[in-house]
Structures are given as structure tokens and as C-alpha cells.
Design an enzyme around this catalytic site. Sequence first.
Site, PDB file in Angstrom:
ATOM      1  N   GLU A 184       0.850  -1.189   0.000  1.00 37.74           N
ATOM      2  CA  GLU A 184       0.000   0.000   0.000  1.00 37.74           C
ATOM      3  C   GLU A 184       0.882   1.234   0.000  1.00 37.74           C
ATOM      4  O   GLU A 184       1.961   1.238   0.606  1.00 37.74           O
ATOM      5  CB  GLU A 184      -0.904   0.039   1.244  1.00 37.74           C
ATOM      6  CG  GLU A 184      -2.028  -0.960   1.255  1.00 37.74           C
ATOM      7  CD  GLU A 184      -2.930  -0.772   2.471  1.00 37.74           C
ATOM      8  OE1 GLU A 184      -2.814   0.283   3.140  1.00 37.74           O
ATOM      9  OE2 GLU A 184      -3.734  -1.673   2.755  1.00 37.74           O
ATOM     10  N   ASP A 185       0.419   2.293  -0.655  1.00 42.96           N
ATOM     11  CA  ASP A 185       1.151   3.554  -0.624  1.00 42.96           C
ATOM     12  C   ASP A 185       1.065   4.161   0.773  1.00 42.96           C
ATOM     13  O   ASP A 185       0.042   4.042   1.455  1.00 42.96           O
ATOM     14  CB  ASP A 185       0.572   4.540  -1.645  1.00 42.96           C
ATOM     15  CG  ASP A 185       0.843   4.106  -3.080  1.00 42.96           C
ATOM     16  OD1 ASP A 185       1.866   3.422  -3.292  1.00 42.96           O
ATOM     17  OD2 ASP A 185       0.035   4.446  -3.963  1.00 42.96           O
ATOM     18  N   ILE A 186       2.136   4.828   1.162  1.00 42.06           N
ATOM     19  CA  ILE A 186       2.155   5.487   2.470  1.00 42.06           C
ATOM     20  C   ILE A 186       1.309   6.749   2.410  1.00 42.06           C
ATOM     21  O   ILE A 186       1.430   7.551   1.484  1.00 42.06           O
ATOM     22  CB  ILE A 186       3.598   5.830   2.882  1.00 42.06           C
ATOM     23  CG1 ILE A 186       4.356   4.536   3.201  1.00 42.06           C
ATOM     24  CG2 ILE A 186       3.620   6.755   4.086  1.00 42.06           C
ATOM     25  CD1 ILE A 186       5.813   4.738   3.452  1.00 42.06           C
ATOM     26  N   ASP A 225      18.593 -31.127  60.658  1.00 39.63           N
ATOM     27  CA  ASP A 225      20.028 -30.856  60.517  1.00 39.63           C
ATOM     28  C   ASP A 225      20.726 -32.155  60.114  1.00 39.63           C
ATOM     29  O   ASP A 225      21.453 -32.773  60.889  1.00 39.63           O
ATOM     30  CB  ASP A 225      20.573 -30.314  61.839  1.00 39.63           C
ATOM     31  CG  ASP A 225      22.058 -29.988  61.761  1.00 39.63           C
ATOM     32  OD1 ASP A 225      22.585 -29.876  60.630  1.00 39.63           O
ATOM     33  OD2 ASP A 225      22.695 -29.851  62.823  1.00 39.63           O
ATOM     34  N   SER A 226      20.471 -32.562  58.871  1.00 35.36           N
ATOM     35  CA  SER A 226      21.037 -33.801  58.345  1.00 35.36           C
ATOM     36  C   SER A 226      21.061 -33.692  56.829  1.00 35.36           C
ATOM     37  O   SER A 226      20.407 -32.823  56.250  1.00 35.36           O
ATOM     38  CB  SER A 226      20.186 -35.007  58.768  1.00 35.36           C
ATOM     39  OG  SER A 226      18.887 -34.917  58.193  1.00 35.36           O
ATOM     40  N   ARG A 247      27.912 -36.831  64.712  1.00 37.60           N
ATOM     41  CA  ARG A 247      27.956 -38.098  65.426  1.00 37.60           C
ATOM     42  C   ARG A 247      27.736 -39.295  64.502  1.00 37.60           C
ATOM     43  O   ARG A 247      28.360 -40.346  64.661  1.00 37.60           O
ATOM     44  CB  ARG A 247      26.898 -38.083  66.546  1.00 37.60           C
ATOM     45  CG  ARG A 247      26.980 -39.256  67.509  1.00 37.60           C
ATOM     46  CD  ARG A 247      26.203 -38.947  68.780  1.00 37.60           C
ATOM     47  NE  ARG A 247      24.815 -38.606  68.488  1.00 37.60           N
ATOM     48  CZ  ARG A 247      23.826 -39.507  68.401  1.00 37.60           C
ATOM     49  NH1 ARG A 247      24.091 -40.787  68.596  1.00 37.60           N
ATOM     50  NH2 ARG A 247      22.593 -39.138  68.130  1.00 37.60           N
ATOM     51  N   ASN A 278       9.660 -13.859  54.859  1.00 32.20           N
ATOM     52  CA  ASN A 278       9.725 -14.304  53.469  1.00 32.20           C
ATOM     53  C   ASN A 278      10.797 -13.534  52.710  1.00 32.20           C
ATOM     54  O   ASN A 278      11.610 -12.822  53.297  1.00 32.20           O
ATOM     55  CB  ASN A 278       8.361 -14.115  52.797  1.00 32.20           C
ATOM     56  CG  ASN A 278       7.986 -12.650  52.688  1.00 32.20           C
ATOM     57  OD1 ASN A 278       8.180 -11.890  53.633  1.00 32.20           O
ATOM     58  ND2 ASN A 278       7.459 -12.240  51.553  1.00 32.20           N
ATOM     59  N   CYS A 333      10.568 -10.887  50.908  1.00 34.81           N
ATOM     60  CA  CYS A 333      10.446  -9.424  50.971  1.00 34.81           C
ATOM     61  C   CYS A 333      10.119  -8.921  52.367  1.00 34.81           C
ATOM     62  O   CYS A 333       9.761  -7.763  52.538  1.00 34.81           O
ATOM     63  CB  CYS A 333       9.394  -8.944  49.977  1.00 34.81           C
ATOM     64  SG  CYS A 333       9.726  -9.457  48.283  1.00 34.81           S
ATOM     65  N   GLU A 359       7.745  -9.049  54.557  1.00 36.22           N
ATOM     66  CA  GLU A 359       6.474  -8.524  55.054  1.00 36.22           C
ATOM     67  C   GLU A 359       5.566  -9.620  55.597  1.00 36.22           C
ATOM     68  O   GLU A 359       4.522  -9.319  56.177  1.00 36.22           O
ATOM     69  CB  GLU A 359       5.743  -7.731  53.954  1.00 36.22           C
ATOM     70  CG  GLU A 359       4.926  -8.556  52.971  1.00 36.22           C
ATOM     71  CD  GLU A 359       5.753  -9.164  51.851  1.00 36.22           C
ATOM     72  OE1 GLU A 359       5.175  -9.688  50.877  1.00 36.22           O
ATOM     73  OE2 GLU A 359       6.992  -9.131  51.944  1.00 36.22           O
ATOM     74  N   THR A 376       5.795  -3.662  45.372  1.00 36.57           N
ATOM     75  CA  THR A 376       4.877  -3.861  44.243  1.00 36.57           C
ATOM     76  C   THR A 376       5.568  -3.478  42.939  1.00 36.57           C
ATOM     77  O   THR A 376       4.993  -2.792  42.097  1.00 36.57           O
ATOM     78  CB  THR A 376       3.598  -3.022  44.429  1.00 36.57           C
ATOM     79  OG1 THR A 376       3.965  -1.637  44.548  1.00 36.57           O
ATOM     80  CG2 THR A 376       2.827  -3.442  45.669  1.00 36.57           C
TER      81      THR A 376
END
Length: 804
Positions: free
Chosen positions: A11-13, A225-226, A262, A425, A427, A429, A603
Amino acid sequence: MYVLNRKGEEEDISFDQILKRIQRLSYGLHKLGEYPACVTQGVINGMYSSIKTCELDELAAQTCAYMATTHPDFSILAARITTDNLHKNTSDDVAEVAEALYTYKDGRGRPASLISKEVYDFILLHKVRLNKEIDYTTHFNYDYFGFKTLERSYLLRINNKIIERPQHLLMRVSIGIHIDDIDKALETYHLMSQKYFTHATPTLFNSGTPRPQMSSCFLLSMKADSIEGIFETLKQCALISKTAGGIGVAVQDIRGQNSYIRGTNGISNGLVPMLRVFNDTARYVDQGGGKRKGSYAVYIEPWHSDIFEFLDLRKNHGKEELRARDLFYAVWVPDLFMKRVKENKNWTLMCPNECPGLSETWGEEFEKLYTKYEEENMGKKTVLAQDLWFAILQSQIETGVPIYLYKDSCNAKPIKNLGTIKCSNLCCEIIEYTSPDEVAVCNLASIALCKFVDLEKKEFNFKKLYEITKIITRNLDKIIERNYYPVKEAKTSNTRHRPIGIGVQGLADTFMLLRYLYESDAAKELNKRIYETMYYAALEMSVDWLQSGPYESYQGSPGSQGILQFDMWNAKVDNKYWDWDELKLKIAKTGLRNLLLLAPMPTASTSQILGNNESFEPYTSNIYYRRVLSGEFFVVNPHLLKDLFDRGLWDEDMKQQLIAHNGSIQYISEIPDDLKELYKTVWEIKQKNIIDMAADRGYFIDQSQSLNIYIQKPTFAKLSSMHFYGWEKGLKTGAYYLRTQAATDAIKFTVDTHVAKNAVKLKNADGVQITREVSRETIQLNQRYSKCVSFKSNNDEQCLMCSG
């Protein structure tokens, strides 16, 4: 010269055709005048022969985006052009879009539905009403960068082609939450479409999909703790991260370096090698094909024997095998440590393998156990409390972390009947209980506060805020039922306690629209009233929404004893605005459906979509860059830009000065004082006032808040003063990130040299005056804690509360 249309035909501009389209999309915009012709000319100048019409649209949008510093409405015009382009390439039939998403097959021809069958069936059942209700004109209210954020990460694609429009996304999210109630689904859709609130990113990503993992936050403590416990926890982290969850994990129960094992008669390597494995997992599991990197915050208490090595993990220097820079680090601080720092006393480092129970206690019980271990000489090493304190501060100055939370406040003020809370967590909060059998979860949404401003009356609509908060409370509670849980321990916790997290965005925009100075009494009062309204509405909905009795762990909770959050702060709240006495009676009679309700979060992405300033924070600058695939664009604070435009002060020279001053207007002589006061950036606001406002709203926040600290030139004295002030105010979160400014400015290639030099000269001259203007209160604060910083600081410093 010609263009290729969407059918591939030449198409033509036509200059006139481009101009008419831009003028058509400029409806309702503020005084754009002859600018559509300028945009059209810019498009013509950037064209080339055989350019596609869709590329022509993108070129027009980019041209408008670059002109957004001329007037903020150009950002909206840019978004409208981009939106109009998307409309030409997508269907306006909701059922047709659902059909394409549901019947999608992957490259091998295997079914790979992008929406769930029940959502697909729901849409087909109600397609007539949905097509009638959906409003595509609201697309045109997004600004360019908000729309581009949606386009880049949120809208569903097939073979990399966008299939959804933003309204389809909002409809999918609403249906995914309210699959059993079309009226509630449409109510949620319309409110989100009108930008009153938004659900959190994981909800926008996953609602209505085959695996609707809609929760934002997950909190874990180590299974054991293992080796088995560590790698089971690591697997949990990977599965959560895979589905877009942010993670906080407590590691203070893992034995320290050189501790005896142990079972194998061996010696532990400590936390650092383990955390490097967690670091690599966070990098590898990137939340669904590169949407965003996995993010873990690792929590530790300051008595742990590996604390000094922990504080170095994110630093840029040192041995690589002792660094894990993709994790975020947090310190879970008992009051006893703060007391020891203040009194310049010793602090004993201990191994949890040899001194058990410290992570399971808080307050007086913790202090008794800790001092008992000290008296029995059970510690691994004794240091000055201030030496560890300054190591924490040094890490914050260098890396922005560790995140800093107060263990005793976090345990004293939300819940007391479940056990000791060990971490927050990602962030900081969310304050929830975790155990080997429970992974704490929270679903989030944020309210766009600026939508409640009546611009004509210059009033805030608290009634509307109350109504919207109740709707969000119900939505987040329904997500608990609708959610896909990546690990069974998460479902156990979430269905047992039913916590939710409601936050805000655009508080700074609200102040600006009301013409309230951020530090004014009016702003401080509005800050309190907003959160009082939200807390009341959320509690009332949690009572009204009861369906089968209160949440499982309700008995023994503070709420069951008639104690609300502000009671735990010993704050007096009357019935001036809301009838708290009546609400307490209702709670006592029926109970609550949700354990926790408010949690103002960052946010970052969703506020960019809605075009608001982030969370409850002040503006960090009045001009900043936005990056999209097509390049970088300047964005000016739209409220300031409108004011300057209306007063005839905005031109290219003003833009150059604003860039030269790094987004501050305090040194620009042409700008009147009333605007300088209104548009102060966070660097020009006293941190004391920011902390005071955090404490004021804290009375009504039953979880916590992501509170960043901003200091231009951080030092030990400034940081010490700030941390102790926040601790004494009773904050739960002392600092999310420490934000600083670069010591030297980047070279501004786009700024006139004379303007840049003049900006530096003005700033340096004014700096002397600013330094002298320190409030008496601030000086007293600094003197009050000078004992804990004097031997480390050689500078005559002013307190950070002035942000000087």
C-alpha cells in the site's frame, strides 16, 4: 515508498491516514495540540520501504514514548497505539481466545493446554455474558510502560505470538478465582479493569491455568540438621520456585563449621557450602522458562557460629568458593543482641548442634536459655557485640543486605499460640509460623490508593476503600481453596491457618494528588486512617465470610482472646472512624476465617502495570529510565510534569536541569517553593519521619511491611541511629534493603555541559547549608547512641534521619 499491510499486500504510504489514526487515539488527552502532527512526522522520518503496518504502529508508539517527557499523556497515547495494534492481531471474542489457549498443542502435537478445562468450560457456558461484560476500551488507560510490562511477561502466548489481551488476562484471573460464581468473577474483573487493585504476579501468571499456583510467598524452616533434611528442604525450594513462589528459609538450626557429626564421626563444613548449593538451585530453577530468576532469602540468628561468614556471602570481593551472590540474606535479631550492642557488652556465638533450643524460644525464655549456655561455657566464640554489629552494617553498606528483622517483635505481635516464628519471606512482610511439617504460604494483592482520591473535592474516599478491601479479602481467601500447592506441607499450613496479605501501591501518588507534603501532619493522619480502614474491613470480612467455623488453629490465638494488632502495640484506638468495640464482640461470638490479613509488600511489577509509585514509598526520583526491548526512555514524575506544564515551566531546558540534578528539583531556581516541598524525593525526606509513619501504620498491620531504608552516604553512625530508632519504635521489619546513591554521578551524555556543571556547583554550595540544618531531635538521637559507634567512626557525622 510503500508499506505491507497485514495481508502482505503493498500500500502507498499516506501521511494523512497516519495522522488521522493518531488523532483518533488522542481523545480525552490533555492539550496535545499540534503534537499529533509532530508524531506523524517522526514516524514518516523513521520509515523505510516495505515496512509492515504492525512495525509502523510500533514505530509510532516508540515516537510517542520518547515524547512523554514533553507531556505525560504521550505515554498514554503510546500505549493506545500499541494496544490498537494488539487488537488488530488478536480476537475480541472471549470464547475464541479460550478455544485457542485450551486446544494448544506443542511442537510434537501433544496437548499442552494453557488454561484449565474447568475455566474453558466456564467460558463456553457464559460466553454471551462474558463478551457483553468485557470492556476493551479500558486497555487505553494503561501507559506505555505498563502495557509493555504486561506484553513482556504476563499475556499468554502461543508459539511466541501473544494471544491474550490485557482484559482477557484479567478475566482469566477473575474466573480462576471465582469459578463457581460468575457474578463475583465479573465484579473482580471490573474492579481490576478499572485499576482499583491488582492481584500479585503469581496470581496473574497462573490463575485459570492447569496448575494455578497463585501464592507469592513461601516460608520454610529446615526439615532437619542432616543430609536428608537439607536436601528435602532444597527439593521443596526448587518445586516452589518452579511455580513462581518467592522463598524465605531459616537456616539457624543447621550446625556450624567444625561441629561434630555423630553419625559419621566427622566434622561439619558449616553453612557456606550448603548455601552455595541453594544458590545454584535458585539460578537453575527460573520460574518457568526464564520468566524471572528463583529468589530465596536465607534467615539466620546472630548467635550462630557461622554468622561472620554468612555476612560475607554476597560481597563482591573475597574467595569465590566462599560467596553465593544470588541469594538474599537476612538476620533474625533477638532483643538481647540489640541490648548487648547498646551496652557495648560481649556476645557469644553458639552452634545449634551443641546449644539446642535457641531458635525455638523468644523474649525472656530465649534470654534465659542463651545466658544459661553462656554461664555453662557452651559457646564456640565470644566477640564484642559491637564487632558483629559493625560487620552487619558493613555488609549492608556494601551489598544492601542483610535484611533486618526483630525476632521478638515478630513473635510478640502477630500470633503466639502456634510456636516460635523463625523467619520471614523474601520481601520481609510475611510473618508466619513454620515447622518441618508446615511450609507457610501467603496470597497477596495490592490496592491502588490513588484511585480513591476525589480530585474535585480533594478528598479521600474511605468508604470505597472499605468496600474494595472486603472484596480483596474474600478473593484472597478463595485462592486458598483454588490454589495449586507445589508441596503438601504448604497446603497443610495454608488450609489450617488461612493467612492472606493485603498491601498498597501509590501512597506517594495519593499525597501528591491531595497536595499533602509527605512529611506533613495531614499525610501522617491519612497514612494511619488508610490502614485502620483496611484492617477493619479485612477483619469484618473475615467474620462475615465464615462458612464452617473459624480457621483450624483459631483457639488460643490473640483474636480468640479479643486482642487485635493495635492492642499488642499498646496503642489506643477509639471508635471515631470505625466501631472497634462492636467488631470485637462479633469476633468473640463467631471467630475469624483468617489468621492474618495485612502485609504491605513491594509492588515493583504490578505498580508499573498500573502506573503508580511503588508500595507506600516516596518517589526515589522525579525522573528515571524505563527499559524496553526497543530502547531506553526517560519518564518524568507525571504529577510534577503536569504541574510544570500547567504553570508554563516545562521545556527542554527544564528537562535538562532535572536530568542534571538526578531527578531532584530542590536546586532548580525556576521552580517555586510549593512544588519543591511537594515533590521531595526520598533522599530529601527525613528517615525519622519514614520510620514514624511505618510505626503508625504498624498498629493495623498484623503481618509486617517491606520497609526500605534510604541513605545517600551511609555510615556506621547513621545506620546505627536508624536501626535503634526503628527497634525502639517496635517495628517488626527494621530494614528490607539499604538503598544508597552512588558516590559519583554517571556521565550524562544527553545533558548540556554548562547545565551539568551548574547543577554540581549548586548542589555543593547548598550541601553546606543542608548539613547545618539538623534538627535537635536528630542530634539527640545520635548522641544517645554515640557510645555504640564512637570507637568505630572517625567522622563528625549527622544522623541519617535528616537524609542530608
